[in-house]
Design an enzyme around this catalytic site. Structure first.
Site, PDB file in Angstrom:
ATOM      1  CG  ASP A 199      -0.271  -0.049   2.532  1.00  0.00           C
ATOM      2  OD1 ASP A 199      -0.096   1.017   3.148  1.00  0.00           O
ATOM      3  OD2 ASP A 199       0.099  -1.160   2.972  1.00  0.00           O
ATOM      4  CD  GLU A 248      -3.597   4.410  10.497  1.00  0.00           C
ATOM      5  OE1 GLU A 248      -2.544   4.594  11.128  1.00  0.00           O
ATOM      6  OE2 GLU A 248      -3.678   4.531   9.255  1.00  0.00           O
TER       7      GLU A 248
END
Length: 282
Positions: free
Chosen positions: A88, A178
């Site tokens: 990613d 997150e």
């Protein structure tokens, strides 16, 4: 007449005993450390041999010596060589030579890539358009949104929808969460996440994947979002097991990938190449 003072000597046996006990404890501690280091070295022997040149033609210079994390990377990737490896990326990787993006650690084939598309309610990753177009020719691609917990969830969903055009063969959209909210309770965060997921699901007609770290997953998301699939980040050096409830495991943020300068996140999809194809949009 003075009497002679008789002084008795204290026994030295205690001193001797404590001396030998101390000596023995040092030997035991030293032996334990040796066994521990030997065990770690034996466990990662394939990775160590590879990076010392026994499994590669590359010459290691001292200034370019591999980090200890590279040894773990090799060990994990070797363990799951029947799975699918992907990366990613975002603008932080700079300009990527997608034609050269083929291998992790010069040895393991890359088959998919997730690309950061948007952040919050109004930001677009400055490399998204280029990465999105260029990766299509060589890899199965997917796009992800970095969620800002203190911004409106529907505005964030609209930002992603406006900038990401998914096609047949692309991976489902990903919500990256997150951070904890600053001025709202966790229940409000969960409600916002659900609004984003439902909005994006309705638009693309596919259920999104949720990306987060393992602690966040276990503490806040596992129960309330059990009907979603999870992409979990865990970089712990001693963690080498892909859990059954992890769709994808991001096991390192410090890998070397051909065609990309600097460190790259690497992921293992919990399935075969054929299963990955089934995951893509029809």
């Amino acid at each position: 007449m003075k009497k002679r003072r008789i002084t008795s000597r204290k026994p030295t046996s205690r001193k001797k005993n404590s001396f030998w006990k101390s000596k023995i404890s040092h030997y035991i501690l030293g032996g334990f450390c040796f066994l521990l280091l030997f065990g770690i070295g034996f466990h990662y022997r394939n990775g160590l041999l590879y990076y010392l040149g026994f499994k590669s033609d590359k010459i290691l210079e001292s200034k370019e010596s591999k980090r200890i994390s590279d040894v773990r990377n090799y060990s994990v990737l070797s363990t799951y060589d029947d799975k699918v490896v992907g990366i990613d990326v975002s603008q932080y990787q700079g300009k990527i030579d997608w034609k050269s993006v083929r291998l992790v650690e010069n040895n393991f084939p890359i088959r998919f890539a997730f690309i950061r598309a948007t952040v919050g309610k109004d930001k677009v990753d400055c490399e998204f358009e280029t990465n999105w177009k260029s990766s299509k020719a060589t890899l199965i691609r997917g796009a992800y949104h970095y969620y800002r917990p203190n911004e409106n969830s529907l505005e964030q969903a609209n930002n992603f929808i406006k900038n990401v055009k998914l096609r047949k063969g692309d991976l489902p959209p990903v919500l990256d969460i997150e951070a904890m909210p600053k001025n709202q309770p966790i229940d409000s965060l969960k409600a916002g996440l659900k609004r984003w997921l439902e909005k994006v699901d309705a638009h693309y007609q596919v259920k999104p994947i949720i990306y987060t770290n393992e602690k966040f997953y276990e503490a806040f998301l596992k129960e309330d979002f059990s009907n979603y699939q999870f992409w979990i980040a865990n970089y712990n050096f001693f963690v080498e097991t892909l859990q059954d409830d992890w769709l994808i495991w991001q096991f390192t943020e410090k890998a070397t990938v051909s065609g990309i300068d600097g460190n790259v996140d690497v992921n293992i999809y919990n399935g075969s190449p054929k299963m990955l194809q089934y995951l893509t949009l029809n």
